[in-house]
Design a protein around this motif. Structure first.
Motif, mmCIF file in Angstrom:
data_model
loop_
_atom_site.group_PDB
_atom_site.id
_atom_site.type_symbol
_atom_site.label_atom_id
_atom_site.label_comp_id
_atom_site.label_asym_id
_atom_site.label_seq_id
_atom_site.Cartn_x
_atom_site.Cartn_y
_atom_site.Cartn_z
ATOM 1 N N ASP A 257 -21.749 -12.523 -1.977
ATOM 2 C CA ASP A 257 -21.215 -11.202 -1.677
ATOM 3 C C ASP A 257 -20.109 -11.241 -0.633
ATOM 4 O OD1 ASP A 257 -22.970 -11.962 0.310
ATOM 5 O OD2 ASP A 257 -23.903 -9.993 0.526
ATOM 6 N N ALA A 258 -20.090 -12.259 0.221
ATOM 7 C CA ALA A 258 -19.039 -12.362 1.236
ATOM 8 C C ALA A 258 -17.678 -12.540 0.576
ATOM 9 C CB ALA A 258 -19.332 -13.519 2.182
ATOM 10 N N ASP A 259 -17.598 -13.448 -0.399
ATOM 11 C CA ASP A 259 -16.336 -13.666 -1.096
ATOM 12 C C ASP A 259 -15.954 -12.449 -1.939
ATOM 13 O OD1 ASP A 259 -16.135 -16.154 0.031
ATOM 14 O OD2 ASP A 259 -16.752 -17.261 -1.755
ATOM 15 N N LEU A 260 -16.940 -11.793 -2.536
ATOM 16 C CA LEU A 260 -16.639 -10.599 -3.328
ATOM 17 C C LEU A 260 -16.087 -9.488 -2.438
ATOM 18 C CD1 LEU A 260 -16.600 -8.930 -5.879
ATOM 19 C CD2 LEU A 260 -19.056 -8.483 -5.575
ATOM 20 N N ALA A 261 -16.696 -9.281 -1.289
ATOM 21 C CA ALA A 261 -16.204 -8.251 -0.359
ATOM 22 C C ALA A 261 -14.796 -8.574 0.117
ATOM 23 C CB ALA A 261 -17.153 -8.120 0.824
ATOM 24 N N GLU A 262 -14.526 -9.841 0.394
ATOM 25 C CA GLU A 262 -13.191 -10.244 0.826
ATOM 26 C C GLU A 262 -12.170 -10.017 -0.296
ATOM 27 O OE1 GLU A 262 -9.812 -12.011 2.681
ATOM 28 O OE2 GLU A 262 -11.550 -10.836 3.307
ATOM 29 N N ALA A 263 -12.566 -10.295 -1.544
ATOM 30 C CA ALA A 263 -11.664 -10.065 -2.675
ATOM 31 C C ALA A 263 -11.305 -8.584 -2.797
ATOM 32 C CB ALA A 263 -12.322 -10.561 -3.967
ATOM 33 N N MET A 264 -12.288 -7.725 -2.635
ATOM 34 C CA MET A 264 -12.048 -6.287 -2.705
ATOM 35 C C MET A 264 -11.162 -5.837 -1.542
ATOM 36 S SD MET A 264 -15.990 -5.392 -3.739
ATOM 37 C CE MET A 264 -15.857 -3.646 -4.116
ATOM 38 N N ASP A 265 -11.393 -6.419 -0.376
ATOM 39 C CA ASP A 265 -10.583 -6.106 0.794
ATOM 40 C C ASP A 265 -9.126 -6.498 0.554
ATOM 41 O OD1 ASP A 265 -10.665 -5.168 3.602
ATOM 42 O OD2 ASP A 265 -10.071 -7.214 4.090
ATOM 43 N N TRP A 266 -8.898 -7.648 -0.072
ATOM 44 C CA TRP A 266 -7.546 -8.112 -0.376
ATOM 45 C C TRP A 266 -6.850 -7.140 -1.327
ATOM 46 C CZ3 TRP A 266 -4.560 -9.370 -4.552
ATOM 47 C CH2 TRP A 266 -3.399 -10.125 -4.314
ATOM 48 N N VAL A 267 -7.580 -6.671 -2.323
ATOM 49 C CA VAL A 267 -6.988 -5.722 -3.282
ATOM 50 C C VAL A 267 -6.533 -4.454 -2.567
ATOM 51 C CG1 VAL A 267 -7.496 -4.227 -5.257
ATOM 52 C CG2 VAL A 267 -8.230 -6.615 -5.279
ATOM 53 N N ILE A 268 -7.380 -3.919 -1.705
ATOM 54 C CA ILE A 268 -7.013 -2.697 -0.975
ATOM 55 C C ILE A 268 -5.772 -2.932 -0.135
ATOM 56 C CG2 ILE A 268 -7.757 -1.072 0.802
ATOM 57 C CD1 ILE A 268 -10.649 -1.573 -0.165
ATOM 58 N N ASP A 269 -5.715 -4.056 0.558
ATOM 59 C CA ASP A 269 -4.592 -4.338 1.449
ATOM 60 C C ASP A 269 -3.286 -4.570 0.695
ATOM 61 O OD1 ASP A 269 -6.128 -4.061 3.711
ATOM 62 O OD2 ASP A 269 -6.490 -6.216 3.964
ATOM 63 N N HIS A 270 -3.356 -5.056 -0.538
ATOM 64 C CA HIS A 270 -2.140 -5.403 -1.274
ATOM 65 C C HIS A 270 -1.762 -4.384 -2.341
ATOM 66 C CE1 HIS A 270 -3.091 -9.256 0.621
ATOM 67 N NE2 HIS A 270 -1.838 -9.591 0.410
ATOM 68 N N ASN A 271 -2.622 -3.422 -2.588
ATOM 69 C CA ASN A 271 -2.325 -2.428 -3.612
ATOM 70 C C ASN A 271 -1.272 -1.429 -3.130
ATOM 71 O OD1 ASN A 271 -2.824 -0.963 -6.124
ATOM 72 N ND2 ASN A 271 -3.703 0.596 -4.790
ATOM 73 N N LYS A 272 -0.393 -1.053 -4.030
ATOM 74 C CA LYS A 272 0.628 -0.052 -3.746
ATOM 75 C C LYS A 272 0.511 1.071 -4.779
ATOM 76 C CE LYS A 272 2.243 -2.940 -0.674
ATOM 77 N NZ LYS A 272 1.982 -2.736 0.764
ATOM 78 N N GLY A 273 -0.005 2.198 -4.363
ATOM 79 C CA GLY A 273 -0.139 3.321 -5.285
ATOM 80 C C GLY A 273 -1.438 3.276 -6.060
ATOM 81 N N TYR A 274 -1.394 3.725 -7.311
ATOM 82 C CA TYR A 274 -2.585 3.780 -8.159
ATOM 83 C C TYR A 274 -2.705 2.502 -8.981
ATOM 84 C CZ TYR A 274 -2.680 8.711 -6.948
ATOM 85 O OH TYR A 274 -2.733 9.891 -6.257
ATOM 86 N N ALA A 275 -3.934 2.108 -9.267
ATOM 87 C CA ALA A 275 -4.160 0.872 -10.014
ATOM 88 C C ALA A 275 -5.576 0.885 -10.588
ATOM 89 C CB ALA A 275 -3.953 -0.350 -9.123
ATOM 90 N N VAL A 276 -5.884 -0.180 -11.329
ATOM 91 C CA VAL A 276 -7.195 -0.362 -11.938
ATOM 92 C C VAL A 276 -7.714 -1.743 -11.561
ATOM 93 C CG1 VAL A 276 -8.473 -0.533 -14.124
ATOM 94 C CG2 VAL A 276 -6.652 1.177 -13.873
ATOM 95 N N ALA A 277 -9.022 -1.860 -11.338
ATOM 96 C CA ALA A 277 -9.640 -3.158 -11.070
ATOM 97 C C ALA A 277 -10.857 -3.331 -11.960
ATOM 98 C CB ALA A 277 -10.053 -3.276 -9.603
#
Length: 536
Positions: A257-277
Motif C-alpha cells: 500500500d505504501a507504493d500504491l499511495a505514492e503512485a496516487m500522490d504522483w498522479v495528483i501532483d503531475h495532473n493538469k486539469g481533468y483526467a482518468v485513472a
C-alpha cells in the motif's frame, strides 16, 4: 549516558523492561531541552522535535493489518493536515532509525520502513502523528488467464456486448471518439510501450517501486500491459486513440500500500486539469489511507476507476473498491454471470459495485511479446473497459467533467435486465449516444429558469423537450432547442417531469427524464398543483 549505549547494554532484557528504561535514558540525555509551561519535554534531541508528552504509546492510533495481509516492517504514517509531511518524516526517521520510502504529500503522510517493529511506539507517542498503519499487501491478478462514428468489425465478445442494449453480439463494435490529449493514468505494473497495440501512445510516467525503471515504460509482470490494451489497444481496446501514462506501483502479483499511495500522490501532483485513472488493484480488509487518496484524486479532477477484487467477497470489504468516489467495477462472463476465475473463486459482488463489465476470456496484449496476446479474466480486465468509457465521456463533455458527473453518466446509461449477479443490475454501455440534462432540480422562488440539454453520437443531433404535470401519464411538447426555459410565479407548489430526447446519426433516440420540484412560497393551501404527486 547516550541512549544508543543504553540500548546496547540492555540487549537480552525483555521488551517490557527495555521500553521504560530506554525512555528514561532519552529523557536524561535531553535534560536541557525546551519544555512546555507544564514542564513536559517537547524534544528528544536538539534536532528531533518529537513530543514525548505521554509515557505510553497511544494505541488508538495504530491500525494493524488483517491476518496474512501484512507487509513486514512497513508502515504508512498519517500526519496532521497542513503540516509538512516531509519535515515530520525526517524527524520520525531519525527518532526511529527507520528509512522513509515515500513522502505522500496529498495524504498527508509518509511510508516508513523500520528495522525493528518495536520502534513503532516512538511514532505512537508523537502528537504530530494521526495514524500508523501496518503495511498491507496489494493484489493485482495473474496474467495468462468533431466526433466521428466508427465501426470495428470481427471483434471479440467483450467489445461486441458493450455497444449493445440487449447484451447481444453481432461481431461489431460501434463507438464515437473525439481527439483528446487528456490522458489515462494506468497505476499498475508498468506498460510495455513497444507492443503493436499502442503505437506511440504510451507516454513517460514514473516507477515508484524500488526498481525505478524507465519511468514506468516497462512491464516484467504483464498485468499493466494487458490493462492498458483493454483501455486503448488499437484492436483490443475500447478507446482507440487514448494516450496512457504508466505509473508503476508494483512489480508482481503482490505489491504494497505504501507504493500504491505514492503512485496516487504522483498522479495528483503531475495532473493538469481533468483526467482518468485506472487502478485494477485490491486491498482486502480495506485501507483508510488509499480511500482518502481516491477522494484527493476526485477533488483534483481525476475520475478513478477501480477493480472490485477477485476474492469472492463483498467489494465493500476492500479498498479502493469500497470508496464511493471511485467507480467500482466487477466482472461478468459471456452469459452475464459473475466471472469464475482460474483460482476457483468468483469475482467480488455487492452494493459497492457500481457497474459490471466483461471480465472473462478478454483478449489482451502480452507484455513479454511485442505482438503477442493473452486471455485475461477478473475485475482487472473489467475495470479498464469502464476507464476507457470514462475517458470517452470526458472527451464528449469537452474534457471538463467531474468524477461525480462521469460516474452518473456511466451508471445511469448502463444496460439493465441481462445480468445474473449479486449487486446492481448494470452492465457497461459504451455510450455512442447519450442525452443529458443539467440545471436546477428544485425551483424555490419566482423567476425564469433554464435547463440545458446535451447529447452526443454522430455528426448531427436534434432535440425534443417534453413536460408532464401528471406523473408521466401525458406529455406536452416544450421545444426543440438545446435548452428549455420556463417562468414561475409566486405561490406555486407542484412537481413536474422534464424529458429530453435526442436523435443522432445512429438513428438512436436516447432520452433523459428529470423530476423538478416547485415551491415558490405558497402559504395558503390548497396551493396550485397541490394534488399532483411529489414523487414518481
Amino acid at each position: 549516558m547516550h541512549p544508543s549505549i543504553a540500548f546496547r547494554s540492555l540487549r537480552g532484557t525483555t521488551l517490557a523492561t527495555v521500553r521504560p528504561l530506554l525512555l528514561a535514558a532519552f529523557l536524561a540525555s535531553c535534560s536541557n531541552a525546551p519544555t512546555t509551561p507544564g514542564g513536559l519535554t517537547t524534544t528528544l534531541t536538539a534536532t528531533d522535535t518529537v513530543p514525548v508528552n505521554a509515557t505510553r504509546p497511544d494505541s488508538s492510533k495504530f491500525v494493524p493489518a488483517p491476518p496474512g495481509e501484512k507487509v513486514p516492517n512497513s508502515y504508512i504514517v498519517t500526519t496532521l493536515d497542513g503540516q509538512p509531511a516531509a519535515v515530520v518524516a525526517e524527524r520520525m526517521a531519525r527518532a526511529t532509525g527507520g528509512t522513509v520510502r515515500h513522502v505522500i504529500g496529498n495524504l498527508p503522510g509518509f511510508a516508513l520502513d523500520l528495522a525493528q517493529e518495536s520502534m513503532v511506539d516512538s511514532l505512537l507517542v508523537s502528537a504530530e502523528v494521526v495514524r500508523v498503519s501496518e503495511g498491507r499487501k496489494v493484489y493485482s491478478g495473474s496474467v495468462g488467464a468533431g466526433a466521428v462514428p466508427t465501426v470495428q468489425t470481427k471483434v471479440r465478445w467483450n467489445l461486441d456486448t458493450i455497444d449493445s442494449r440487449t447484451f447481444a453480439r453481432d461481431s461489431t463494435y460501434r463507438y464515437v471518439e473525439n481527439a483528446s490529449n487528456v490522458p489515462v493514468y494506468v497505476i499498475d505494473t508498468g506498460i510495455n510501450p513497444d507492443h503493436t497495440e499502442f503505437g506511440d501512445r504510451i507516454l513517460w510516467g514514473t516507477d515508484v517501486t524500488k526498481e525505478k525503471k524507465f519511468a514506468g515504460r516497462t512491464d516484467t509482470h504483464g498485468h499493466g500491459t494487458l490493462v492498458a490494451s483493454v483501455i486503448g489497444g488499437t484492436t483490443t481496446g475500447v478507446a482507440k486513440t487514448v494516450k496512457m501514462i504508466p505509473v508503476r506501483s508494483q512489480v508482481g502479483d503482490k505489491g504494497n500500500d505504501a507504493d500504491l499511495a505514492e503512485a496516487m500522490d504522483w498522479v495528483i501532483d503531475h495532473n493538469k486539469g481533468y483526467a482518468v485513472a485506472n487502478i485494477s488493484l485490491y486491498i482486502s480488509g480495506g485501507n483508510d489511507n488509499i480511500d482518502k487518496m481516491i477522494r484527493r484524486m476526485a477533488a483534483d479532477g481525476i475520475t478513478t476507476v477501480v477493480g472490485a477484487g477477485n476474492h469472492d467477497e463483498s467489494a465493500c470489504e476492500g479498498s479502493p473498491a469500497r470508496e464511493p468516489q471511485a467507480i467500482t467495477v466487477s466482472a461478468v462472463d459471456m452469459d452475464g454471470d459473475r466471472a469464475l476465475l482460474s483460482t476457483g473463486k468468483r469475482v467480488n459482488y455487492g452494493t459497492c459495485v457500481d457497474v459490471w463489465a466483461p471480465g472473462d476470456s478478454v483478449y489482451a496484449a502480452k507484455a513479454a511479446d511485442d505482438d503477442g496476446y493473452v486471455w485475461a479474466q477478473g475485475t482487472s480486465a473489467a475495470a479498464p473497459h469502464v476507464a476507457a468509457v470514462a475517458w470517452l465521456v470526458l472527451g464528449e463533455e469537452g474534457n471538463e467533467a467531474s468524477a461525480r458527473h462521469i460516474s452518473d453518466v456511466i451508471t445511469s446509461s448502463a444496460t439493465t435486465g441481462y445480468l445474473n449477479v449479486n449487486g446492481p443490475d448494470k452492465f457497461l454501455y459504451a455510450p455512442r449516444s447519450v442525452a443529458w440534462i443539467s440545471g436546477p432540480a428544485e425551483v424555490g422562488a419566482a423567476g425564469s429558469y433554464t435547463w440545458r440539454g446535451s447529447a452526443w453520437g454522430g455528426y448531427s443531433i436534434t432535440y425534443k423537450w417534453e413536460v408532464s404535470t401528471d406523473d408521466g401519464d401525458t406529455w406536452s411538447a416544450a421545444g426543440t432547442d438545446d435548452r428549455y426555459t420556463r417562468s414561475f410565479n409566486d405561490d406555486e407548489e407542484y412537481t413536474f417531469l422534464l424529458r429530453l430526447t435526442a436523435t443522432n446519426d445512429f438513428d438512436e433516440k436516447p432520452s433523459r427524464t428529470w423530476e423538478i420540484s416547485v415551491d415558490t412560497g405558497c402559504g395558503r393551501p390548497p396551493c396550485p398543483g397541490a394534488s399532483v404527486r411529489r414523487s414518481r
